[in-house]
Design a protein around this motif. Structure first.
Motif, PDB file in Angstrom:
ATOM      1  N   ALA A  84      20.552  11.866  66.376  1.00 33.61           N
ATOM      2  CA  ALA A  84      21.288  13.132  66.434  1.00 33.61           C
ATOM      3  C   ALA A  84      22.223  13.278  65.235  1.00 33.61           C
ATOM      4  O   ALA A  84      22.330  14.364  64.642  1.00 33.61           O
ATOM      5  CB  ALA A  84      22.077  13.215  67.743  1.00 33.61           C
ATOM      6  N   ALA A  85      22.899  12.202  64.868  1.00 32.60           N
ATOM      7  CA  ALA A  85      23.769  12.248  63.697  1.00 32.60           C
ATOM      8  C   ALA A  85      22.977  12.591  62.442  1.00 32.60           C
ATOM      9  O   ALA A  85      23.429  13.356  61.580  1.00 32.60           O
ATOM     10  CB  ALA A  85      24.491  10.913  63.527  1.00 32.60           C
ATOM     11  N   TYR A  86      21.779  12.037  62.333  1.00 31.07           N
ATOM     12  CA  TYR A  86      20.913  12.360  61.193  1.00 31.07           C
ATOM     13  C   TYR A  86      20.530  13.833  61.198  1.00 31.07           C
ATOM     14  O   TYR A  86      20.592  14.503  60.164  1.00 31.07           O
ATOM     15  CB  TYR A  86      19.664  11.488  61.250  1.00 31.07           C
ATOM     16  N   HIS A  87      20.155  14.352  62.357  1.00 32.94           N
ATOM     17  CA  HIS A  87      19.724  15.746  62.428  1.00 32.94           C
ATOM     18  C   HIS A  87      20.865  16.732  62.206  1.00 32.94           C
ATOM     19  O   HIS A  87      20.656  17.814  61.679  1.00 32.94           O
ATOM     20  CB  HIS A  87      19.070  16.012  63.784  1.00 32.94           C
ATOM     21  N   TYR A  88      22.069  16.363  62.616  1.00 32.34           N
ATOM     22  CA  TYR A  88      23.197  17.283  62.490  1.00 32.34           C
ATOM     23  C   TYR A  88      23.944  17.154  61.170  1.00 32.34           C
ATOM     24  O   TYR A  88      24.546  18.123  60.706  1.00 32.34           O
ATOM     25  CB  TYR A  88      24.197  17.066  63.633  1.00 32.34           C
ATOM     26  N   GLY A  89      23.937  15.966  60.571  1.00 34.35           N
ATOM     27  CA  GLY A  89      24.745  15.793  59.376  1.00 34.35           C
ATOM     28  C   GLY A  89      24.166  14.910  58.309  1.00 34.35           C
ATOM     29  O   GLY A  89      24.841  14.634  57.311  1.00 34.35           O
ATOM     30  N   GLY A  90      22.916  14.454  58.483  1.00 31.14           N
ATOM     31  CA  GLY A  90      22.356  13.497  57.537  1.00 31.14           C
ATOM     32  C   GLY A  90      21.218  14.011  56.698  1.00 31.14           C
ATOM     33  O   GLY A  90      20.563  13.236  56.002  1.00 31.14           O
ATOM     34  N   ARG A  91      20.956  15.311  56.745  1.00 30.89           N
ATOM     35  CA  ARG A  91      19.867  15.876  55.944  1.00 30.89           C
ATOM     36  C   ARG A  91      20.093  17.371  55.780  1.00 30.89           C
ATOM     37  O   ARG A  91      20.912  17.990  56.478  1.00 30.89           O
ATOM     38  CB  ARG A  91      18.529  15.639  56.627  1.00 30.89           C
ATOM     39  N   ASP A  92      19.333  17.955  54.873  1.00 30.79           N
ATOM     40  CA  ASP A  92      19.337  19.412  54.716  1.00 30.79           C
ATOM     41  C   ASP A  92      18.249  20.005  55.603  1.00 30.79           C
ATOM     42  O   ASP A  92      17.744  19.341  56.497  1.00 30.79           O
ATOM     43  CB  ASP A  92      19.105  19.779  53.247  1.00 30.79           C
ATOM     44  N   GLY A  93      17.871  21.245  55.358  1.00 30.80           N
ATOM     45  CA  GLY A  93      16.860  21.896  56.185  1.00 30.80           C
ATOM     46  C   GLY A  93      17.494  22.962  57.054  1.00 30.80           C
ATOM     47  O   GLY A  93      18.504  23.579  56.685  1.00 30.80           O
ATOM     48  N   GLU A  94      16.927  23.179  58.231  1.00 29.89           N
ATOM     49  CA  GLU A  94      17.397  24.247  59.117  1.00 29.89           C
ATOM     50  C   GLU A  94      18.842  24.055  59.551  1.00 29.89           C
ATOM     51  O   GLU A  94      19.542  25.026  59.831  1.00 29.89           O
ATOM     52  CB  GLU A  94      16.495  24.341  60.356  1.00 29.89           C
ATOM     53  N   SER A 102      25.543  23.094  53.256  1.00 28.78           N
ATOM     54  CA  SER A 102      24.945  21.769  53.400  1.00 28.78           C
ATOM     55  C   SER A 102      25.843  20.849  54.222  1.00 28.78           C
ATOM     56  O   SER A 102      27.078  20.915  54.119  1.00 28.78           O
ATOM     57  CB  SER A 102      24.725  21.147  52.012  1.00 28.78           C
ATOM     58  N   PRO A 103      25.260  19.988  55.044  1.00 28.65           N
ATOM     59  CA  PRO A 103      26.069  18.998  55.763  1.00 28.65           C
ATOM     60  C   PRO A 103      26.895  18.116  54.834  1.00 28.65           C
ATOM     61  O   PRO A 103      27.907  17.557  55.256  1.00 28.65           O
ATOM     62  CB  PRO A 103      25.021  18.174  56.526  1.00 28.65           C
ATOM     63  N   ARG A 104      26.482  17.995  53.579  1.00 28.44           N
ATOM     64  CA  ARG A 104      27.305  17.228  52.629  1.00 28.44           C
ATOM     65  C   ARG A 104      28.654  17.892  52.433  1.00 28.44           C
ATOM     66  O   ARG A 104      29.663  17.222  52.176  1.00 28.44           O
ATOM     67  CB  ARG A 104      26.584  17.122  51.285  1.00 28.44           C
ATOM     68  N   THR A 105      28.672  19.208  52.544  1.00 29.46           N
ATOM     69  CA  THR A 105      29.939  19.936  52.441  1.00 29.46           C
ATOM     70  C   THR A 105      30.761  19.785  53.709  1.00 29.46           C
ATOM     71  O   THR A 105      31.986  19.633  53.656  1.00 29.46           O
ATOM     72  CB  THR A 105      29.667  21.426  52.176  1.00 29.46           C
TER      73      THR A 105
END
Length: 416
Positions: A84-94, A102-105
């Protein structure tokens, strides 16, 4: 991108170690019949220790009693939260559309750690190898089939309907699949049929289905024994290497060399749990780890690149995979029996439905909490996880607990 169920939602029974015969004390005289004299103790030869002795040791660790491996439930939840952490904050996409950037922001420091969360899938596969070997031991093929179908499909069907329905709402920005594709998704065979997926995470269910089929054909059908499981692990390992070398798509589909080592490692760990320390079991675990870390790095590592979302260290990838193997092994050997809290049973029960709904419905929740309600990033992250866990509880309580026993009973008693 996450992982599938590893066991039945109910308590995970440790395998029946079987009766342990007492040593033969020799003939008993008539006098001894009225006043029995115990036979002198024998000193076992450790090098020639019978399998019953190893089974007794497994029973002492809990291998001979129907106990709940609650630490394994906790590990499953941890792996699900990693994904879940990967899907919410560990990648771009939808998810970028859900956050508005971006989650990086959103997570300038944590996003680089969240990027390793996808390795929760590998941990799930190791757990699955362990639990399927446990649940299939001594079970007839029909019962094994019924347990797997009744475990996988009820929550999955509801998740397909939920995501399709929510994505069809006019105010939701994400596109739903066609009605025909949604119907095919109900079979769980959409990926090999080339149909659009309703759930992005279902690719791991396709891997699980193939593992179940192989295990049922070569272990459950002829009858599970230590020798047969060892042989199955060895042949599958070599077959996966041949599939990789041959470059034949059919072998890749059947033997799935990129994932097989994790399932094989889990089965090797189960042999430790059931029979105690064994050179062959340790060999299976060691070889599967060496191969598994190779595939994890091949699929997930890339050189530092300003255009890539994240840079994953090869050393860190190996460490996370090693953690998964080590954690399941410690649980199997009884080293984490102290983690016997009741709430872990609930955590294990919620893992599969949470896994099914968290990604796509999480996009909608993040968008609503962050962009519409203005909740800060970290608050949105935590709130989304809690809402998805709450939805998982509803699916477990009102779908799985009601439909799973009914489907299992129907499939077990059906006439062939």
């Amino acid at each position: 991108m996450s992982a599938p169920p590893a066991s039945d939602a109910g308590p995970i029974p440790a395998p029946d170690a079987g009766p342990i015969p007492a040593p033969d004390a020799g003939p008993i005289s008539n006098a001894a019949a009225t006043a029995p004299t115990p036979a002198p103790p024998r000193t076992p030869d450790k090098a020639l220790e019978p399998s019953a002795g190893r089974t007794a040791k497994a029973a002492a660790r809990g291998g001979g009693h129907p106990v709940r491996l609650r630490a394994l439930d906790g590990l499953r939840l941890l792996a699900a939260l990693m994904v879940a952490a990967y899907h919410y904050g560990g990648r771009d996409g939808e998810i970028t559309q859900a956050w508005g950037s971006s989650p990086r922001t959103q997570f300038p420091t944590l996003s680089s750690y969240f990027a390793y969360g996808c390795l929760g899938v590998q941990i799930f596969f190791v757990i699955s190898g362990f639990v399927i070997c446990m649940s299939g031991w001594g079970r007839p093929l029909r019962s094994f089939f019924a347990s797997r179908v009744s475990r996988l499909y009820p929550a999955y069907w509801v998740a397909i309907i939920l995501v399709t329905g929510v994505f069809a709402l006019p105010w939701v920005a994400y596109k739903a699949v066609s009605p025909s594709d949604a119907l095919v998704n109900l079979t769980m065979l959409q990926q090999p049929l080339g149909v659009d997926r309703v759930l992005g995470v279902c690719w791991t269910l396709w891997a699980e289905l193939r593992f179940y089929a192989l295990f049922a054909l070569f272990v459950v059908l002829p009858g599970a024994t230590r020798h047969r499981v060892v042989l199955f692990c060895a042949v599958w390992t070599l077959g996966s290497a041949f599939a990789e070398a041959s470059n034949l798509p059919l072998l890749d589909v059947v033997l799935m060399p990129e994932y097989s080592s994790y399932f094989i490692g889990g089965m090797g760990i189960y042999l430790l749990h059931r029979f105690g320390h064994d050179a062959l079991a340790w060999g299976i675990i060691g070889i599967s780890f060496l191969i598994g870390q190779h595939y994890a790095i091949r699929e997930l590592w890339h050189p530092a690149n300003v255009d890539a979302f994240s840079y994953r260290s090869a050393t860190a990838i190996i460490a996370v995979v090693a953690f998964g193997y080590a954690a399941v092994t410690l649980i199997a050997l009884g080293k984490l029996n102290w983690a016997n809290w009741r709430w872990l049973t609930v955590a294990g029960a919620l893992t599969y439905p949470f896994y099914l709904v968290h990604e796509h419905l999480g996009w909608v929740a993040v968008w609503a909490f962050h962009q519409k309600l203005g909740i800060p990033s970290y608050g949105t992250f935590a709130l989304t996880v809690l809402v998805m866990l709450g939805l998982a509880w509803v699916l477990y309580r009102y779908v799985e607990q009601r439909l799973t026993p009914m489907i299992k009973r129907s499939l077990t008693t059906v006439r062939l």
